[in-house]
Design a protein around this motif. Sequence first.
Motif, PDB file in Angstrom:
ATOM      1  N   LEU A 133       0.841  -1.193   0.000  1.00  0.00           N
ATOM      2  CA  LEU A 133       0.000   0.000   0.000  1.00  0.00           C
ATOM      3  C   LEU A 133       0.878   1.246   0.000  1.00  0.00           C
ATOM      4  O   LEU A 133       2.038   1.201   0.411  1.00  0.00           O
ATOM      5  CB  LEU A 133      -0.894   0.022   1.243  1.00  0.00           C
ATOM      6  CG  LEU A 133      -1.911  -1.110   1.415  1.00  0.00           C
ATOM      7  CD1 LEU A 133      -2.562  -1.014   2.796  1.00  0.00           C
ATOM      8  CD2 LEU A 133      -2.965  -1.068   0.326  1.00  0.00           C
ATOM      9  N   SER A 134       0.320   2.354  -0.438  1.00  0.00           N
ATOM     10  CA  SER A 134       1.069   3.613  -0.363  1.00  0.00           C
ATOM     11  C   SER A 134       1.362   3.921   1.105  1.00  0.00           C
ATOM     12  O   SER A 134       0.624   3.478   1.995  1.00  0.00           O
ATOM     13  CB  SER A 134       0.250   4.750  -0.971  1.00  0.00           C
ATOM     14  OG  SER A 134      -0.879   5.035  -0.161  1.00  0.00           O
ATOM     15  N   ARG A 137      -1.633   5.254   3.081  1.00  0.00           N
ATOM     16  CA  ARG A 137      -2.687   4.260   3.300  1.00  0.00           C
ATOM     17  C   ARG A 137      -2.260   3.248   4.357  1.00  0.00           C
ATOM     18  O   ARG A 137      -3.066   2.829   5.184  1.00  0.00           O
ATOM     19  CB  ARG A 137      -3.034   3.552   1.987  1.00  0.00           C
ATOM     20  CG  ARG A 137      -3.800   4.435   1.019  1.00  0.00           C
ATOM     21  CD  ARG A 137      -4.132   3.710  -0.271  1.00  0.00           C
ATOM     22  NE  ARG A 137      -4.618   4.648  -1.272  1.00  0.00           N
ATOM     23  CZ  ARG A 137      -4.873   4.336  -2.537  1.00  0.00           C
ATOM     24  NH1 ARG A 137      -4.681   3.090  -2.959  1.00  0.00           N
ATOM     25  NH2 ARG A 137      -5.305   5.256  -3.386  1.00  0.00           N
ATOM     26  N   THR A 164     -10.404  12.705   3.728  1.00  0.00           N
ATOM     27  CA  THR A 164      -9.185  12.103   3.173  1.00  0.00           C
ATOM     28  C   THR A 164      -8.818  10.827   3.921  1.00  0.00           C
ATOM     29  O   THR A 164      -8.431   9.822   3.310  1.00  0.00           O
ATOM     30  CB  THR A 164      -8.015  13.098   3.239  1.00  0.00           C
ATOM     31  OG1 THR A 164      -8.349  14.255   2.469  1.00  0.00           O
ATOM     32  CG2 THR A 164      -6.739  12.483   2.688  1.00  0.00           C
ATOM     33  N   GLU A 167     -11.076   8.115   2.845  1.00  0.00           N
ATOM     34  CA  GLU A 167     -10.691   7.660   1.508  1.00  0.00           C
ATOM     35  C   GLU A 167      -9.495   6.712   1.570  1.00  0.00           C
ATOM     36  O   GLU A 167      -9.475   5.677   0.901  1.00  0.00           O
ATOM     37  CB  GLU A 167     -10.346   8.869   0.627  1.00  0.00           C
ATOM     38  CG  GLU A 167     -11.554   9.607   0.090  1.00  0.00           C
ATOM     39  CD  GLU A 167     -12.255   8.807  -0.994  1.00  0.00           C
ATOM     40  OE1 GLU A 167     -11.670   8.632  -2.081  1.00  0.00           O
ATOM     41  OE2 GLU A 167     -13.379   8.344  -0.745  1.00  0.00           O
ATOM     42  N   HIS A 168      -8.495   7.059   2.368  1.00  0.00           N
ATOM     43  CA  HIS A 168      -7.315   6.196   2.508  1.00  0.00           C
ATOM     44  C   HIS A 168      -7.719   4.831   3.071  1.00  0.00           C
ATOM     45  O   HIS A 168      -7.257   3.789   2.590  1.00  0.00           O
ATOM     46  CB  HIS A 168      -6.283   6.846   3.430  1.00  0.00           C
ATOM     47  CG  HIS A 168      -5.467   7.906   2.766  1.00  0.00           C
ATOM     48  ND1 HIS A 168      -4.813   7.711   1.569  1.00  0.00           N
ATOM     49  CD2 HIS A 168      -5.169   9.185   3.152  1.00  0.00           C
ATOM     50  CE1 HIS A 168      -4.163   8.811   1.228  1.00  0.00           C
ATOM     51  NE2 HIS A 168      -4.363   9.724   2.175  1.00  0.00           N
ATOM     52  N   LYS A 169      -8.561   4.831   4.079  1.00  0.00           N
ATOM     53  CA  LYS A 169      -8.999   3.575   4.690  1.00  0.00           C
ATOM     54  C   LYS A 169      -9.786   2.732   3.688  1.00  0.00           C
ATOM     55  O   LYS A 169      -9.552   1.526   3.545  1.00  0.00           O
ATOM     56  CB  LYS A 169      -9.854   3.865   5.920  1.00  0.00           C
ATOM     57  CG  LYS A 169     -10.513   2.634   6.542  1.00  0.00           C
ATOM     58  CD  LYS A 169     -11.296   3.023   7.783  1.00  0.00           C
ATOM     59  CE  LYS A 169     -12.161   1.875   8.281  1.00  0.00           C
ATOM     60  NZ  LYS A 169     -13.342   1.648   7.435  1.00  0.00           N
ATOM     61  N   ALA A 170     -10.709   3.362   2.979  1.00  0.00           N
ATOM     62  CA  ALA A 170     -11.547   2.643   2.021  1.00  0.00           C
ATOM     63  C   ALA A 170     -10.710   2.065   0.878  1.00  0.00           C
ATOM     64  O   ALA A 170     -10.902   0.915   0.460  1.00  0.00           O
ATOM     65  CB  ALA A 170     -12.623   3.568   1.468  1.00  0.00           C
ATOM     66  N   LYS A 171      -9.759   2.855   0.376  1.00  0.00           N
ATOM     67  CA  LYS A 171      -8.939   2.390  -0.739  1.00  0.00           C
ATOM     68  C   LYS A 171      -7.965   1.293  -0.299  1.00  0.00           C
ATOM     69  O   LYS A 171      -7.655   0.384  -1.076  1.00  0.00           O
ATOM     70  CB  LYS A 171      -8.194   3.564  -1.361  1.00  0.00           C
ATOM     71  CG  LYS A 171      -9.128   4.499  -2.136  1.00  0.00           C
ATOM     72  CD  LYS A 171      -8.391   5.679  -2.743  1.00  0.00           C
ATOM     73  CE  LYS A 171      -9.358   6.558  -3.533  1.00  0.00           C
ATOM     74  NZ  LYS A 171      -8.693   7.747  -4.117  1.00  0.00           N
ATOM     75  N   ALA A 172      -7.490   1.379   0.936  1.00  0.00           N
ATOM     76  CA  ALA A 172      -6.622   0.323   1.453  1.00  0.00           C
ATOM     77  C   ALA A 172      -7.383  -1.002   1.509  1.00  0.00           C
ATOM     78  O   ALA A 172      -6.887  -2.045   1.068  1.00  0.00           O
ATOM     79  CB  ALA A 172      -6.104   0.694   2.841  1.00  0.00           C
ATOM     80  N   SER A 174     -10.066  -1.775  -0.202  1.00  0.00           N
ATOM     81  CA  SER A 174     -10.401  -2.190  -1.571  1.00  0.00           C
ATOM     82  C   SER A 174      -9.232  -2.912  -2.219  1.00  0.00           C
ATOM     83  O   SER A 174      -9.411  -3.923  -2.908  1.00  0.00           O
ATOM     84  CB  SER A 174     -10.785  -0.966  -2.415  1.00  0.00           C
ATOM     85  OG  SER A 174     -11.986  -0.395  -1.947  1.00  0.00           O
ATOM     86  N   GLN A 175      -8.024  -2.400  -1.985  1.00  0.00           N
ATOM     87  CA  GLN A 175      -6.839  -3.032  -2.563  1.00  0.00           C
ATOM     88  C   GLN A 175      -6.622  -4.423  -1.967  1.00  0.00           C
ATOM     89  O   GLN A 175      -6.309  -5.376  -2.687  1.00  0.00           O
ATOM     90  CB  GLN A 175      -5.607  -2.162  -2.314  1.00  0.00           C
ATOM     91  CG  GLN A 175      -4.343  -2.682  -2.995  1.00  0.00           C
ATOM     92  CD  GLN A 175      -3.205  -1.680  -2.938  1.00  0.00           C
ATOM     93  OE1 GLN A 175      -3.427  -0.463  -2.884  1.00  0.00           O
ATOM     94  NE2 GLN A 175      -1.980  -2.178  -2.938  1.00  0.00           N
TER      95      GLN A 175
END
Length: 208
Positions: A133-134, A137, A164, A167-172, A174-175
Amino acid sequence: MMEQPDMLEEIIPAFRDGDPKAFDAFFKQYYKALCFFADQLLDDMAEAEDIVKDSYVKLWNRHNDFDHPQSIKSFLYTTTRNACLNNLRHAKVKHAYQKEILYLDVQQQDDYILQRMIRSELMQSIYAEIAQLSPKRQEVFRMFYFDGLKLDEIAAKLNLSLFTVKEHKAKALSQLRLKFSDRDLALFLLIATEIYRESHAIPLHSIH
């Protein structure tokens, strides 16, 4: 970082010749999963790490006996398992389930151990994916699930907007869900957070 199976096969000759870099590759490949595995039996991460390190010493002392990565993996798990069971036989056990392990018949004990091996490798796989992850994230993910912070607390600490952070939590998530089921992730978070809580006494968030 975990190596690909083909890469591990390629370094077997170097491992057999006693190349420290080849040994280090196998150490990195299995060490964390072995520690998770041993800790599930002992409920003592410090003791688990000592046992796993001793297993690697035994592996190194026999480095020229192995001709395939799978045989190295099997040796490490078998050696670690035996050391953990021996520890439970001679130490004061913390939980009733630990004593019960010792009284299972051979097949039941093997099944129990196999389940813990599979779970441990799942843990290592998810940790490896989290590392992809970034950085931001990763930070949000760890602060929320491991540190037990609320989203607004994370936002304040990182000087980010609440949106923000969400968003970071959701995208983490999702990945991670691209490779793992919700069931696997929930199991991972339960085990990983319990390990973390032993030394930090933090609350447990559920995955959502």
